[in-house]
Design a protein around this motif. Structure first.
Motif, PDB file in Angstrom:
ATOM      1  N   VAL A  98      -4.152  13.581  -5.892  1.00 57.25           N
ATOM      2  CA  VAL A  98      -4.429  13.467  -4.457  1.00 57.25           C
ATOM      3  C   VAL A  98      -3.173  13.671  -3.627  1.00 57.25           C
ATOM      4  O   VAL A  98      -3.255  13.780  -2.395  1.00 57.25           O
ATOM      5  CB  VAL A  98      -5.054  12.091  -4.120  1.00 57.25           C
ATOM      6  N   ILE A  99      -2.019  13.714  -4.262  1.00 57.45           N
ATOM      7  CA  ILE A  99      -0.766  13.930  -3.530  1.00 57.45           C
ATOM      8  C   ILE A  99      -0.640  15.409  -3.195  1.00 57.45           C
ATOM      9  O   ILE A  99      -0.678  16.271  -4.070  1.00 57.45           O
ATOM     10  CB  ILE A  99       0.454  13.469  -4.364  1.00 57.45           C
ATOM     11  N   ARG A 100      -0.482  15.703  -1.904  1.00 61.18           N
ATOM     12  CA  ARG A 100      -0.418  17.084  -1.448  1.00 61.18           C
ATOM     13  C   ARG A 100       0.974  17.421  -0.928  1.00 61.18           C
ATOM     14  O   ARG A 100       1.622  16.586  -0.289  1.00 61.18           O
ATOM     15  CB  ARG A 100      -1.456  17.324  -0.340  1.00 61.18           C
ATOM     16  N   PRO A 101       1.447  18.622  -1.172  1.00 61.88           N
ATOM     17  CA  PRO A 101       2.763  19.010  -0.659  1.00 61.88           C
ATOM     18  C   PRO A 101       2.773  19.061   0.866  1.00 61.88           C
ATOM     19  O   PRO A 101       1.732  19.269   1.497  1.00 61.88           O
ATOM     20  CB  PRO A 101       2.981  20.402  -1.271  1.00 61.88           C
ATOM     21  N   ASN A 102       3.930  18.868   1.440  1.00 60.44           N
ATOM     22  CA  ASN A 102       4.135  18.925   2.899  1.00 60.44           C
ATOM     23  C   ASN A 102       3.426  17.806   3.658  1.00 60.44           C
ATOM     24  O   ASN A 102       3.295  17.874   4.886  1.00 60.44           O
ATOM     25  CB  ASN A 102       3.696  20.286   3.461  1.00 60.44           C
ATOM     26  N   MET A 103       2.960  16.778   2.947  1.00 63.13           N
ATOM     27  CA  MET A 103       2.381  15.614   3.607  1.00 63.13           C
ATOM     28  C   MET A 103       3.383  14.467   3.528  1.00 63.13           C
ATOM     29  O   MET A 103       4.305  14.477   2.714  1.00 63.13           O
ATOM     30  CB  MET A 103       1.059  15.210   2.962  1.00 63.13           C
ATOM     31  N   THR A 104       3.212  13.475   4.394  1.00 61.53           N
ATOM     32  CA  THR A 104       4.153  12.361   4.469  1.00 61.53           C
ATOM     33  C   THR A 104       3.513  11.102   3.911  1.00 61.53           C
ATOM     34  O   THR A 104       2.417  10.710   4.324  1.00 61.53           O
ATOM     35  CB  THR A 104       4.584  12.108   5.930  1.00 61.53           C
ATOM     36  N   TYR A 105       4.234  10.452   2.994  1.00 61.93           N
ATOM     37  CA  TYR A 105       3.726   9.234   2.359  1.00 61.93           C
ATOM     38  C   TYR A 105       4.710   8.087   2.595  1.00 61.93           C
ATOM     39  O   TYR A 105       5.924   8.291   2.653  1.00 61.93           O
ATOM     40  CB  TYR A 105       3.520   9.456   0.863  1.00 61.93           C
ATOM     41  N   ALA A 106       4.179   6.895   2.748  1.00 62.65           N
ATOM     42  CA  ALA A 106       5.019   5.735   3.033  1.00 62.65           C
ATOM     43  C   ALA A 106       4.439   4.490   2.389  1.00 62.65           C
ATOM     44  O   ALA A 106       3.239   4.416   2.096  1.00 62.65           O
ATOM     45  CB  ALA A 106       5.150   5.524   4.545  1.00 62.65           C
ATOM     46  N   LEU A 107       5.303   3.514   2.179  1.00 58.82           N
ATOM     47  CA  LEU A 107       4.897   2.202   1.681  1.00 58.82           C
ATOM     48  C   LEU A 107       4.794   1.242   2.854  1.00 58.82           C
ATOM     49  O   LEU A 107       5.642   1.249   3.757  1.00 58.82           O
ATOM     50  CB  LEU A 107       5.915   1.679   0.671  1.00 58.82           C
ATOM     51  N   GLN A 108       3.769   0.433   2.868  1.00 57.56           N
ATOM     52  CA  GLN A 108       3.614  -0.602   3.877  1.00 57.56           C
ATOM     53  C   GLN A 108       3.192  -1.894   3.165  1.00 57.56           C
ATOM     54  O   GLN A 108       2.411  -1.868   2.225  1.00 57.56           O
ATOM     55  CB  GLN A 108       2.600  -0.193   4.947  1.00 57.56           C
ATOM     56  N   ALA A 109       3.767  -2.994   3.612  1.00 57.94           N
ATOM     57  CA  ALA A 109       3.541  -4.253   2.897  1.00 57.94           C
ATOM     58  C   ALA A 109       3.429  -5.413   3.870  1.00 57.94           C
ATOM     59  O   ALA A 109       3.916  -5.350   5.009  1.00 57.94           O
ATOM     60  CB  ALA A 109       4.683  -4.510   1.908  1.00 57.94           C
ATOM     61  N   ARG A 110       2.804  -6.461   3.397  1.00 57.84           N
ATOM     62  CA  ARG A 110       2.692  -7.695   4.179  1.00 57.84           C
ATOM     63  C   ARG A 110       2.549  -8.874   3.231  1.00 57.84           C
ATOM     64  O   ARG A 110       2.033  -8.732   2.116  1.00 57.84           O
ATOM     65  CB  ARG A 110       1.505  -7.649   5.149  1.00 57.84           C
ATOM     66  N   ILE A 111       2.987 -10.035   3.682  1.00 55.88           N
ATOM     67  CA  ILE A 111       2.811 -11.281   2.935  1.00 55.88           C
ATOM     68  C   ILE A 111       2.020 -12.230   3.811  1.00 55.88           C
ATOM     69  O   ILE A 111       2.369 -12.460   4.976  1.00 55.88           O
ATOM     70  CB  ILE A 111       4.157 -11.914   2.537  1.00 55.88           C
ATOM     71  N   THR A 112       0.948 -12.773   3.257  1.00 55.69           N
ATOM     72  CA  THR A 112       0.101 -13.704   3.999  1.00 55.69           C
ATOM     73  C   THR A 112      -0.076 -14.989   3.202  1.00 55.69           C
ATOM     74  O   THR A 112       0.174 -15.040   1.997  1.00 55.69           O
ATOM     75  CB  THR A 112      -1.285 -13.092   4.268  1.00 55.69           C
ATOM     76  N   GLN A 171       9.352   5.726   4.023  1.00 57.67           N
ATOM     77  CA  GLN A 171       8.860   7.000   3.514  1.00 57.67           C
ATOM     78  C   GLN A 171       9.298   7.198   2.065  1.00 57.67           C
ATOM     79  O   GLN A 171      10.443   6.908   1.705  1.00 57.67           O
ATOM     80  CB  GLN A 171       9.389   8.139   4.382  1.00 57.67           C
ATOM     81  N   VAL A 172       8.385   7.682   1.237  1.00 54.51           N
ATOM     82  CA  VAL A 172       8.664   7.845  -0.189  1.00 54.51           C
ATOM     83  C   VAL A 172       8.097   9.159  -0.698  1.00 54.51           C
ATOM     84  O   VAL A 172       7.206   9.756  -0.084  1.00 54.51           O
ATOM     85  CB  VAL A 172       8.061   6.691  -1.027  1.00 54.51           C
ATOM     86  N   ASP A 173       8.632   9.589  -1.836  1.00 55.85           N
ATOM     87  CA  ASP A 173       8.039  10.672  -2.613  1.00 55.85           C
ATOM     88  C   ASP A 173       7.253  10.005  -3.728  1.00 55.85           C
ATOM     89  O   ASP A 173       7.842   9.470  -4.674  1.00 55.85           O
ATOM     90  CB  ASP A 173       9.129  11.576  -3.185  1.00 55.85           C
ATOM     91  N   PRO A 174       5.921   9.994  -3.645  1.00 53.15           N
ATOM     92  CA  PRO A 174       5.122   9.261  -4.648  1.00 53.15           C
ATOM     93  C   PRO A 174       5.345   9.727  -6.080  1.00 53.15           C
ATOM     94  O   PRO A 174       5.149   8.952  -7.019  1.00 53.15           O
ATOM     95  CB  PRO A 174       3.676   9.521  -4.198  1.00 53.15           C
ATOM     96  N   LEU A 175       5.743  10.973  -6.255  1.00 48.94           N
ATOM     97  CA  LEU A 175       5.911  11.518  -7.596  1.00 48.94           C
ATOM     98  C   LEU A 175       7.311  11.305  -8.153  1.00 48.94           C
ATOM     99  O   LEU A 175       7.620  11.738  -9.259  1.00 48.94           O
ATOM    100  CB  LEU A 175       5.562  13.012  -7.595  1.00 48.94           C
ATOM    101  N   SER A 176       8.154  10.632  -7.375  1.00 53.03           N
ATOM    102  CA  SER A 176       9.500  10.323  -7.853  1.00 53.03           C
ATOM    103  C   SER A 176       9.463   9.047  -8.689  1.00 53.03           C
ATOM    104  O   SER A 176       8.664   8.145  -8.440  1.00 53.03           O
ATOM    105  CB  SER A 176      10.453  10.133  -6.671  1.00 53.03           C
ATOM    106  N   ASP A 177      10.343   8.966  -9.666  1.00 49.81           N
ATOM    107  CA  ASP A 177      10.428   7.764 -10.501  1.00 49.81           C
ATOM    108  C   ASP A 177      11.436   6.755  -9.961  1.00 49.81           C
ATOM    109  O   ASP A 177      11.669   5.713 -10.588  1.00 49.81           O
ATOM    110  CB  ASP A 177      10.829   8.156 -11.933  1.00 49.81           C
ATOM    111  N   ALA A 178      12.026   7.037  -8.810  1.00 51.94           N
ATOM    112  CA  ALA A 178      13.034   6.139  -8.247  1.00 51.94           C
ATOM    113  C   ALA A 178      12.394   4.829  -7.796  1.00 51.94           C
ATOM    114  O   ALA A 178      11.376   4.838  -7.087  1.00 51.94           O
ATOM    115  CB  ALA A 178      13.733   6.800  -7.062  1.00 51.94           C
ATOM    116  N   GLN A 190       0.826  -1.196   0.000  1.00 51.72           N
ATOM    117  CA  GLN A 190       0.000   0.000   0.000  1.00 51.72           C
ATOM    118  C   GLN A 190       0.867   1.255   0.000  1.00 51.72           C
ATOM    119  O   GLN A 190       1.906   1.293   0.665  1.00 51.72           O
ATOM    120  CB  GLN A 190      -0.913   0.044   1.229  1.00 51.72           C
ATOM    121  N   LEU A 191       0.431   2.248  -0.745  1.00 48.94           N
ATOM    122  CA  LEU A 191       0.980   3.591  -0.658  1.00 48.94           C
ATOM    123  C   LEU A 191      -0.003   4.386   0.176  1.00 48.94           C
ATOM    124  O   LEU A 191      -1.183   4.478  -0.178  1.00 48.94           O
ATOM    125  CB  LEU A 191       1.135   4.211  -2.049  1.00 48.94           C
ATOM    126  N   ALA A 192       0.459   4.926   1.302  1.00 45.93           N
ATOM    127  CA  ALA A 192      -0.477   5.551   2.236  1.00 45.93           C
ATOM    128  C   ALA A 192       0.018   6.915   2.706  1.00 45.93           C
ATOM    129  O   ALA A 192       1.220   7.174   2.778  1.00 45.93           O
ATOM    130  CB  ALA A 192      -0.702   4.638   3.443  1.00 45.93           C
TER     131      ALA A 192
END
Length: 254
Positions: free
Chosen positions: A92-106, A120-127, A55-57
């Motif tokens: 929906v990506i807003r400046p000065n907000m914090t975004y992160a990836l979270q994952a799980r395997i079930t 923590q990630v920059d969603p608009l980055s291509d990295a 998830q990107l959250a």
């Protein structure tokens, strides 16, 4: 005259066709994606039915559940490293907000691996991103296994399944409970004897959060106070009330 009519229909129709073809191209261009891979350090294979969820959250607010911006499930997951690509609406990506990836395997709804740190990630980055998961500690069906484990709350009676578990539960060897609720930290006294468990003297900090979090926390504390028995089965803790009705479910997260 007929030649002029034919010329009008042929050349007059072309702009309309071009306009129609341009619409889906604009729609696709508006969508962005975040790519990466998920792995873990243990040299073990995943079962054939393993499922990866990434998830990107938006995790900007500490007193509110993470708002999911985009999600990708890979089923079957295959073996690590597992590639993923999350599509999302960049508006929906807003400046000065914090975004992160979270994952799980079930596998069969049993938690095998989970993120134990913030990616923590920059969603608009291509990295490209790499997420390293932590293995959920395997447990056996013994009385002692409930003690010392950190458990993630997956289900609360009256609320239902928790999509993104944040609340925890831990009992130390002295019988003290110390953990985090959906909003506040809390403590309690736990008496464990065989397959019975009694939780009392529940106390928490007094921070106010969003109404849905407060409702979830209230239901958690009420369920803990009704605890009468428990069992541990393959990394999952189930607590039941005096009528043997399941009121809480947890996944090991240590």
């Amino acid at each position: 005259m007929l030649d002029r009519v034919a010329e009008f229909f042929v050349f007059g129709f072309v702009p309309l066709v071009i306009g129609m073809l341009a619409v889906p191209e604009l729609s696709v261009a508006a969508e962005r994606s975040l790519k990466g891979e998920v792995t873990y350090r243990e040299r073990i294979a995943l079962p054939p039915n393993a499922v990866l969820s990434v998830q990107l959250a938006d995790v900007s607010l500490a007193d509110a559940p993470a708002a999911v911006v985009g999600e990708r499930k890979v089923a079957p997951a295959g073996q690590v490293p597992i590639k993923f690509e999350i599509s999302f609406d960049p508006t929906v990506i807003r400046p000065n907000m914090t975004y992160a990836l979270q994952a799980r395997i079930t596998a069969d709804d049993k938690l095998l691996f989970i993120t134990d740190t913030r990616y923590q990630v920059d969603p608009l980055s291509d990295a490209p991103q790499t997420i390293v998961l932590k293995m959920v500690a395997p447990t056996s069906g013994s009385t002692a296994s409930v003690v010392g484990e950190l458990w993630l709350v997956d289900y609360i009676d009256g609320i239902g399944a928790i999509a993104a578990p944040q609340a925890t539960f831990r009992v130390n060897k002295a019988g003290r409970v110390g953990a985090s609720g959906p909003c506040n930290t809390y403590s309690a006294t736990a008496k464990v004897d065989g397959e019975t468990i009694v939780i009392s003297n529940i106390e928490s900090t007094d921070k106010a959060c969003a109404p849905e979090l407060m409702a979830e926390e209230k239901a958690l504390f009420e369920a803990l106070a009704k605890a009468a028995s428990y069992r541990v089965d393959d990394g999952r803790l189930i607590i039941a009330d005096k009528d043997s009705r399941e009121i809480l479910r947890f996944s090991a997260a240590r």
